[in-house]
Structure formats: C-alpha cells, structure tokens
Design an enzyme around this catalytic site. Structure first.
Site, PDB file in Angstrom:
ATOM      1  CG  ASP A 160      -4.876  18.408   7.552  1.00  0.00           C
ATOM      2  OD1 ASP A 160      -5.885  18.639   6.860  1.00  0.00           O
ATOM      3  OD2 ASP A 160      -3.717  18.495   7.105  1.00  0.00           O
ATOM      4  CG  HIS A 205     -15.612  19.304   6.709  1.00  0.00           C
ATOM      5  ND1 HIS A 205     -14.278  19.329   7.052  1.00  0.00           N
ATOM      6  CD2 HIS A 205     -15.699  19.903   5.492  1.00  0.00           C
ATOM      7  CE1 HIS A 205     -13.591  19.939   6.094  1.00  0.00           C
ATOM      8  NE2 HIS A 205     -14.423  20.291   5.135  1.00  0.00           N
ATOM      9  CG  LEU A 228     -11.148  20.095  28.415  1.00  0.00           C
ATOM     10  CD1 LEU A 228      -9.644  19.823  28.357  1.00  0.00           C
ATOM     11  CD2 LEU A 228     -11.883  19.191  27.425  1.00  0.00           C
ATOM     12  NE  ARG A 252       0.675  22.292   5.079  1.00  0.00           N
ATOM     13  CZ  ARG A 252       0.528  21.272   4.230  1.00  0.00           C
ATOM     14  NH1 ARG A 252       1.574  20.711   3.666  1.00  0.00           N
ATOM     15  NH2 ARG A 252      -0.670  20.842   3.940  1.00  0.00           N
ATOM     16  CD  GLU A 302       8.987  18.330  22.748  1.00  0.00           C
ATOM     17  OE1 GLU A 302       9.260  17.603  21.775  1.00  0.00           O
ATOM     18  OE2 GLU A 302       9.829  19.059  23.313  1.00  0.00           O
TER      19      GLU A 302
END
Ligand code: FPP
Length: 258
Positions: free
Chosen positions: A28, A45, A139, A202, A215
C-alpha cells in the site's frame, strides 16, 4: 540494525520456527508516494513494481517458502478507468519482463482471485506464468489478482452447497478443513505474517479466512520505498512474537500444507 542477526538465522535455518514460512504483503502507498513528489499515480505503481521485484529477491535470499502479494483487489475496479488500465498494463509488463528471471530463479507462480471479468489477454498471461513455472521448487510467489476474501469465501460456500445439492457431500461434513479445501489456497499454508505498508492498519478483504492466526506487522514506509531492510525488520518483529493459536503454549507455526 538488529535484522542482520535474523537474516543470518534465516539463511542457516529457514525451518527453525522463528522465521515465517509464508509472508503475505499488502503493498500500500503507491498513490501517496507519487502525490508527495507531484507525480502521476501511475508512476507510483511503476515504482511499486520495482519494489515488488526487490521484495521477491529478498524473499528468495531469505529462503521464505511462500510470498503472497496483493496486486489488485476485487474492489480496485472502482478506481478511475485509466488507473485500472495502468494496473492491468503493469501486470502485463511484470509477467512479460520478469517471467524468465523468475523461472530461472526456481520461483513457482500461483495466481489467486477470480478469473472471470478479467480481460482475456490477462487471463492468458496469468495461466502462462503458472504453466511455465509449475515444476519449480523454490519460492512460491502467490499473486492475488482480482482477489477479494469475502468473494473467495462466498464462492467456496457456493461450491460446497452445490456438492451437497448433488449428493456428493453431507452438510455435516462441512468443517473448517473442508472449507479451507474449497478456497483458492487449498494447497498453500496459511500466512504466518502479514505485512502492510503505508501506515494503514486494516486487512482490506485480504486472506480473511487464511489470516486467522497470522501475525500482523504495519510499517510506516510507503510501498515504493519498502527496502530489504524493512523486510528484515518485519521478520525480526515476527520472530519476537508469541504465537499461541488460542492456547497457552507458544508455537511458532502451524504446518497446514505441504
Ligand atoms: C496500493 O497503493 C497498491 C495497489 C492498489 C496495487 C499494488 C500494485 C503494485 C505494487 C504494482 C502493480 C503490480 C502488479 C504485479 C500488478 P495505492 O494506490 O492504494 O496507494 P495510496 O493508498 O497511497 O493511494
């Protein structure tokens, strides 16, 4: 900084429980990063994609098994048309430019989210990325694209209800395990750590079911500025957390999927 000790630990013993097996990131702050510099949001972006590249490299280096990134939410369609187009274009570029490097680095790409409603060229690219990396063993990069947690849960409920209606499943067989198996993430362990950048605190419809015992680490850095040191600092904070999963004993991770 303190993170370097952790980095060493992660590199030596990635399965020691103090390191998260699955890290999920809410990337974000691209818009605010651009605004602060008087630049168009698209530039934010673009720099966000560079930051994503860096985060993937760090995750590989630190031997994290799963990295999930929230790239486009089901709600992002409400942004101005030009911005939606830009985000689609950036996904296009990211896959076109980075797929060979990801493949060479043994990264397996998985995409979660609704495919219907996406332009067909984007669906084709996502499928290509999954196909060409499916045998990789390093990964797992989970790209949440056109993803919404509530939508995912509703779709799982619908799929289970349809099975019950067809007589393939008894209603009393629907438990948390059966429900989890009906989600996009059926073969992906729950996230141990969710990182959100930009200072917002949030969950924004991200991995609502899967993050039940995750977590959370909230960082004040905007996503384009998220550095390797920030990543390590988040892992360091995670290592100090006391995970009890509703019990009294500390456990570092629940092993939910292979
Ligand atoms: C949030 O910043 C970020 C997004 C909505 C998308 C995340 C996208 C990227 C990191 C780049 C695209 C990558 C791919 C692979 C498509 P924001 O615009 O909400 O920032 P703001 O809250 O400061 O406005």
């Amino acid at each position: 900084m303190a993170g370097s000790v952790l980095q060493e630990k992660v590199a030596i013993a990635p399965d020691d429980g103090a390191s998260p097996r699955h890290v999920a990131i809410i990337m974000d702050g691209n818009g605010r990063w651009a605004k602060a510099r008087g630049l168009p949001r698209l530039e934010g972006h673009r720099r966000g994609v560079e930051s994503l590249r860096r985060a993937v490299r760090t995750a590989i280096e630190l031997k994290i098994a799963y990295l999930t990134v929230y790239s486009f939410s089901a709600e992002n369609w409400t942004r101005p048309f030009e911005e939606v187009q830009s985000l689609m274009g950036l996904l296009h570029l990211f896959i076109r430019n980075d797929l060979s490097e990801l493949k060479a680095n043994n990264v397996r790409i998985r995409v979660i989210g609704a495919r219907d409603g996406l332009p067909s060229d984007i669906v084709g690219l996502l499928e290509e990325a999954e196909r060409v990396t499916k045998n990789n063993t390093g990964l797992v990069l989970v790209v949440a694209f056109n993803y919404g947690g509530r939508q995912e849960i509703a779709a799982a409920a619908r799929a289970l209800a349809e099975k019950v209606a067809r007589g393939e499943l008894a209603a009393n067989q629907i438990d948390a395990e059966a429900f989890g198996a009906a989600l996009y993430t059926s073969d992906i362990p729950d996230p141990d750590l969710v990182i959100r950048t930009s200072g917002e605190k949030r969950i924004s419809n991200f991995l609502l079911w899967q993050a039940a015992y995750a977590e959370f680490v909230f960082l004040d850095v905007l996503w384009p500025d998220f550095s390797k040191l920030d990543f390590i600092a988040a892992l360091d904070e995670y290592a100090q957390r006391d995970r009890r999963y509703g019990g009294v004993e500390t456990q570092h991770a629940i092993k939910t999927a292979s």
